[in-house]
Design an enzyme around this catalytic site. Structure first.
Site, short mmCIF file in Angstrom:
data_model
loop_
_atom_site.label_atom_id
_atom_site.label_comp_id
_atom_site.label_asym_id
_atom_site.label_seq_id
_atom_site.Cartn_x
_atom_site.Cartn_y
_atom_site.Cartn_z
N GLU A 47 0.83 -1.21 0.00
CA GLU A 47 0.00 0.00 0.00
C GLU A 47 0.86 1.25 0.00
O GLU A 47 1.96 1.26 0.56
CB GLU A 47 -0.94 0.06 1.22
N THR A 48 0.34 2.27 -0.65
CA THR A 48 0.89 3.62 -0.56
C THR A 48 -0.21 4.52 0.00
O THR A 48 -1.36 4.44 -0.43
CB THR A 48 1.36 4.13 -1.93
#
Length: 288
Positions: A47-48
């Site tokens: 995830e970002t």
């Protein structure tokens, strides 16, 4: 017009670099949804996180995998708190709120660790076909505990196995798992766990598979470790849980990304919290 943003890579749920779960984090108000997705794809992490201004909370927080936006992400939230602390935006003892797809989430920093509220999920016994899931996970059926599978309203499916050896031996067929999630819509991601642990004072060890969301195996998953406490209580696997006290969940060891997530539940407030440490391993800029 060309854009430039600061972006950090931060390892969450660890005090050591290159352990725990890495997340990208940036703070920007001028990114489109398509740009966020492209940046998450470029970062190529599970995830970002994208922090921006909010009219409804202290900040808005979004999480993107390389393929899609998700409703909740624990490690990237812990990483976002560390990002804000390193930027001097929040202090060592401060509580803040994030506007997210899962509602307003209360978070903060205290005693050198970061904490976040996990929305209380609805738990129910799974009544779908268990055998095809077990086979897709590459788990021997004799290794599965004689306990109900628990499904959350988020689509997380929890399955207990008898030993940590059985947990580590699991070799999932991610294509089949993704197909089952896509075709049946009975579950989306799978948390396989055991109450055997590596560390003496841990309560459980977890692996988390999310091919439906573009992540074959997530190293350390706060959004699963939090609800796992409620699952353990429901299944009678934690005896005499002392309300509002932290237990420790292990994850990531098999991937050489050891992470430790502390979890507590306050039944009076109906509040579920996770907490952990974080370490910045990379600071850079993106130009596009």
């Amino acid at each position: 017009m060309a854009k430039e943003i600061d972006i950090f890579q931060i390892d969450a749920f660890t005090t050591e670099a290159f352990q725990g779960n890495p997340a990208g984090v940036t703070f920007a108000n001028n990114l489109s949804e398509s740009e966020k997705q492209l940046i998450a794809k470029e970062m190529n992490l599970s995830e970002t996180a994208f922090i921006s201004e909010s009219q409804n909370a202290d900040y808005k927080l979004q999480w993107f995998t390389p393929t899609k936006e998700v409703n909740l992400c624990g490690h990237a939230t812990i990483a976002s708190l560390h990002f804000l602390f390193e930027k001097g935006i929040i202090s060592k003892y401060q509580s803040i709120s994030f506007e997210t797809l899962s509602g307003i989430i209360n978070c903060g920093s205290k005693n050198g660790k970061y904490f976040m509220q996990i929305p209380i999920p609805q738990l129910s016994e799974f009544d779908g076909c268990k055998e095809e899931i077990i086979d897709a996970l590459g788990i021997d059926r004799v290794d599965v505990a004689d306990l109900p599978f628990i499904i959350l309203d988020s689509g997380y499916l929890f399955i207990c196995v008898n030993t940590i050896n059985a947990l580590f031996k699991s070799k999932p067929n991610f294509k089949i798992l993704d197909g089952l999630s896509e075709s049946k819509k009975e579950f989306f991601d799978i948390a396989v766990f055991t109450i055997e642990s590596i560390d003496k004072h841990s309560s459980a060890h977890l692996r988390f598979f999310a091919p439906y969301h573009g992540i074959d195996e997530d190293p350390v998953t706060g959004s699963a470790c939090g609800p796992l406490l409620l699952v353990l209580i429901k299944l009678g696997l934690i005896k005499d849980y002392l309300d509002n006290t932290f237990i420790k969940i292990e994850q990531g060891d098999l991937l050489n990304r050891n992470g430790r997530v502390e979890v507590k539940f306050n039944s009076t407030k109906n509040e579920l919290l996770i907490r952990g440490n974080a370490v910045t391993v990379l600071k850079g800029k993106l130009n596009f």
